[in-house]
Design an enzyme around this catalytic site. Structure first.
Site, short mmCIF file in Angstrom:
data_model
loop_
_atom_site.label_atom_id
_atom_site.label_comp_id
_atom_site.label_asym_id
_atom_site.label_seq_id
_atom_site.Cartn_x
_atom_site.Cartn_y
_atom_site.Cartn_z
N ASP A 128 -7.68 -4.41 5.65
CA ASP A 128 -9.25 -3.90 5.98
C ASP A 128 -9.74 -3.37 4.78
O ASP A 128 -9.36 -3.89 3.71
CB ASP A 128 -8.95 -2.62 6.91
CG ASP A 128 -8.32 -1.34 6.31
OD1 ASP A 128 -7.78 -1.52 5.11
OD2 ASP A 128 -8.07 -0.33 7.12
N TYR A 150 -0.69 -3.58 13.61
CA TYR A 150 -1.54 -2.73 12.83
C TYR A 150 -2.43 -1.62 13.58
O TYR A 150 -3.37 -1.97 14.37
CB TYR A 150 -2.24 -3.50 11.86
CG TYR A 150 -3.05 -2.77 10.86
CD1 TYR A 150 -2.54 -2.03 9.89
CD2 TYR A 150 -4.64 -2.69 10.97
CE1 TYR A 150 -3.24 -1.39 8.95
CE2 TYR A 150 -5.50 -2.13 9.93
CZ TYR A 150 -4.77 -1.29 8.89
OH TYR A 150 -5.24 -0.61 7.96
N GLU A 169 0.89 -1.27 0.12
CA GLU A 169 0.01 -0.08 -0.01
C GLU A 169 1.05 1.22 0.01
O GLU A 169 0.53 2.37 -0.65
CB GLU A 169 -0.90 0.06 1.22
CG GLU A 169 -1.97 1.21 1.25
CD GLU A 169 -2.91 0.80 2.27
OE1 GLU A 169 -3.41 1.88 2.79
OE2 GLU A 169 -3.68 -0.18 2.43
N LYS A 170 2.01 1.25 0.67
CA LYS A 170 2.74 2.33 0.72
C LYS A 170 4.41 1.93 0.78
O LYS A 170 4.64 0.60 0.94
CB LYS A 170 2.40 3.17 1.98
CG LYS A 170 2.26 2.41 3.17
CD LYS A 170 1.58 3.30 4.00
CE LYS A 170 1.03 2.70 5.32
NZ LYS A 170 -0.11 1.78 5.06
N ASP A 182 -3.19 -2.85 3.19
CA ASP A 182 -3.48 -3.16 4.59
C ASP A 182 -4.60 -4.12 4.80
O ASP A 182 -5.56 -3.96 3.80
CB ASP A 182 -3.99 -1.81 5.29
CG ASP A 182 -2.83 -0.70 5.67
OD1 ASP A 182 -1.70 -1.37 5.48
OD2 ASP A 182 -3.05 0.24 5.85
#
Length: 715
Positions: free
Chosen positions: A104, A322, A7-8, A102
């Site tokens: 979610d 997290y 994601e990053k 992530d």
């Protein structure tokens, strides 16, 4: 080639370190011995704006609403174009892809939308990273799942994103235009979570403004028993006179009569009931993000957004798991790390945590270890990574302390105590007392410094007594107390209200739905929404405790909107539908169809909305708008804010509207203005073409017909 898409960048770097080497860093990705790791920057694709569907939507017009896309468009974010092309090329070259967003709803969509955008046909696995320490990442790499297993989660994220777009783009425009037509120069943002949150603040402020202070009395008596003295509180009987709506004694005369009757009594009091119950209070659960934000706000006065930012830093330093977790339970497999985590905490340069951890009992298994309660992530806990506590910032130390404290508490015994409740009858009046004796302090040893919220009458130490014992009343007194208005929200207490929004809903079914989905908003977005309301000027922070106070635009917005947008009931239904979608029991298409119907209805409501007129010069023609100074081809003039619905206009005279002197006698709505026609000057109605009344000019005034005399009046 196996391609990991994180994601990053920070997450991508940590994954790469746990893959077989050697590592070779390139522009936008890392080459390892077991494939390539690349990344996005959060959402590298964004939803298209209305004018990117059709240029005509660049200008806000009520007649264009609602805007409903035939096909939903995503646009490559300007700041991410270079990285997007790198990711696209690597996807083309890959044989297999690992989705490393992530764990979610939003994290699932972030990577899936990129894969869908480039029409990926390669097989995709899913890695779920609960923490960024080496052990957790290696375990996750060894337990990859099929990305298709998370299709329903992606559908839920898409539904949330598109529903928010429909409401935000259409309803915000509709009510902004309605406000502008009433003379307000303001943009009114509307959101399915943001608006009910703002409404909480507005309603609380009105409760405070409408609050009327009232006095009431608490009556208590001191009794002597053979085994010692104790205090008990008077309990009104059913039908007792002098009580207020909350069941408190509010009538001073009744209070004085009660004291006088009991004061001189020589009667013996009797212990009517005496019940002792052994009670157990299980360990406080580890922390979700909301619980951490509320606790940090209460203990340190921290803003929820700052708590999230700090928890994110600790996560990226591999010190905690997290952060954007809505769960306060732990997977049973994580129990294996307890010895290492506790050993690290026992060696910490923090006296309290070190002492508590050294005393922790590894054999205790609290209720927190429950696989059935785990969703995409587990509670926030310390990782097996050793923490250099002294190197942390002050805020990082405080947040790490709260997370570690809640974790260590899981390895302390259950708090046990004996609760005694006594009813005393004296002169046919009932007095009640309560007391507790702690049998084992247990996990509360870690929270002994926290103030307890128990009532005074439940906290005393009672002498040993049994039912039927006699007691002597020593004295009876009354304390005068005053009701207090509700407290204003702070950022932390407002966030708690968002999580517990079910408390503000009357419908029992909707109340349960909101409770089941843990309120409105997500762990990651609640703090951001509160921050945005402050930044956009709808809420301001006041005083040392930074209480939240609504501004005039907040009242304007909440008063203008229908209840379906300002109360959380609709959001409860939406959240329920999103959860059903996640569980595979509802469809994206049906949900969006419902949202489109809802959006159409709200836009129709906005079209008929009547907002208070803002401006020094109300429109003399329609009365619903205000005259505003504008620049025309022939210079400045004043026009109605409701144009084109109302076409009233007049000349400017030194910064004020030169209002007509004559109201139209035909329509009684417009005003007569002098105009130049082909045959010379004449007077016409400003409501043209609705009203076509015209009159000749007579020495600078309209030649109006005579007003007929009233029947029966003077001749």
């Amino acid at each position: 080639m196996k391609l990991y898409i994180a994601e990053k960048p920070s997450m991508g770097a940590e994954i790469a370190k746990c893959l077989p080497g050697p590592l070779s860093r390139r522009d936008g990705y890392i080459v390892t011995g077991d494939g390539v790791v690349t990344w996005g920057f959060g959402h590298i694709l964004r939803q298209a704006e209305p004018d990117e569907y059709d240029a005509k939507y660049e200008k806000w017009r009520m007649e264009d609403l609602p805007i409903i896309p035939d096909e939903w468009k995503l646009i490559i974010a300007e700041s991410s174009k270079k990285q997007f092309e790198i990711v696209r090329r690597l996807i083309d070259e890959a044989a297999e892809i690992v989705h490393a967003g992530d764990p979610d709803r939003e994290g699932q969509l972030l990577i899936d939308e990129v894969l869908d955008y480039v029409d990926n046909r390669k097989p995709v696995k899913r890695i779920l990273l609960q923490a960024l320490d080496e052990k957790s990442i290696r375990q996750a790499i060894g337990h990859l799942r099929e990305n298709q297993d998370f299709f329903n989660l992606k559908q839920s994220a898409l539904a949330r994103s598109r529903a928010d777009w429909l409401i935000g783009m259409n309803v915000s425009r509709a009510y902004t235009l309605a406000a502008q037509q009433a003379g307000h120069r303001i943009t009114l943002p509307v959101g399915r979570v943001k608006t009910p949150t703002l409404a909480l603040v507005v309603r609380r402020e009105r409760e405070i403004a409408d609050f009327k202070q009232e006095n009431y009395f608490t009556v208590k008596a001191d009794f002597a028993h053979a085994n010692g003295n104790f205090t008990a509180y008077w309990k009104p009987r059913e039908g007792q006179a002098g009580l207020d709506s909350e069941g408190r004694l509010a009538d001073k005369a009744v209070m004085e009569e009660l004291l006088a009757r009991l004061k001189d009594s020589q009667a013996t009091a009797v212990i009517a009931t005496c019940e002792t119950t052994d009670k157990r209070e299980p360990q406080r659960l580890p922390l979700s993000l909301s619980a951490l934000q509320v606790l940090a706000g209460k203990r340190y006065g921290y803003n929820p957004q700052h708590v999230l930012d700090t928890a994110q830093k600790l996560y990226e330093k591999k010190l905690t798991s997290y952060p954007r977790s809505d769960c306060d339970y732990l997977p049973e497999s994580q129990r294996d790390d307890a010895a290492a985590i506790l050993a690290n905490l026992a060696a910490l340069e923090q006296d309290e945590l070190a002492a508590w951890s050294a005393k922790a009992d590894h054999s205790i298994t609290s209720r927190a270890w429950n696989d059935k309660k785990i969703t995409a992530h587990h509670a926030i806990i310390p990782t097996v990574e050793r923490c250099s506590f002294a190197k942390l910032s002050e805020m990082e130390k405080h947040i790490y302390f709260l997370v570690a404290q809640a974790y260590v508490a899981q390895f302390y015994p259950i708090h046990t105590y004996s609760q005694t409740k006594v009813d005393v009858v004296h002169e046919q009046e009932i007095f009640t007392a309560g007391g507790r004796v702690v049998r084992e302090l247990g996990w509360k040893e870690l929270y002994a410094a926290e103030p307890d919220d128990k009532k005074d009458e439940e906290e005393g130490i009672l002498p040993a007594m049994t039912e039927g014992d006699a007691a002597t009343c020593l004295k009876v007194t009354a304390d005068k107390k005053t009701t207090r208005p509700p407290l204003r929200f702070t950022a932390a207490t407002l966030l708690a209200a968002m999580k517990e929004i079910h408390k503000y809903v009357k419908n029992p079914d909707l109340k349960k739905q909101l409770k089941d989905v843990s309120g409105i908003g997500t762990e990651a977005t609640r703090a951001t929404m509160i921050k945005e309301l402050v930044q956009r000027g709808f809420i301001r922070e006041e005083g040392r405790k930074k209480y939240l106070v609504p501004t005039e635009p907040a009242y304007l917005l909440i008063d203008a909107l229908p209840d379906t947008l300002t109360y959380p009931d609709s959001t409860a239904h939406w959240e329920s539908q999103l959860q059903l979608m996640t569980d595979g029991e509802a469809s994206l298409e049906e949900f969006i169809r419902q949202q489109i119907d809802f959006t159409r209805e709200i836009c129709r409501t906005a079209l008929a909305a009547s907002l208070p007129v803002q401006g020094e010069h109300p429109c003399p023609q329609c009365g619903k708008g205000a005259l505003q100074l504008r620049q025309g081809r022939n210079g400045k003039f004043w026009g109605c804010s409701r144009y084109p619905v109302c076409k009233a206009s007049c000349d400017d005279l030194d910064g004020v509207p030169q209002l007509p002197k004559y109201r139209c006698p035909r329509c009684q709505q417009g005003a007569l203005q002098l105009k130049n026609g082909r045959n010379g000057p004449f007077w016409g109605c400003t409501a043209f073409p609705t009203c076509r009344a015209t009159f000749n000019d007579q020495a600078g005034a309209p030649a109006l017909p005579p007003v007929p005399a009233q029947r029966g009046g003077a001749s």
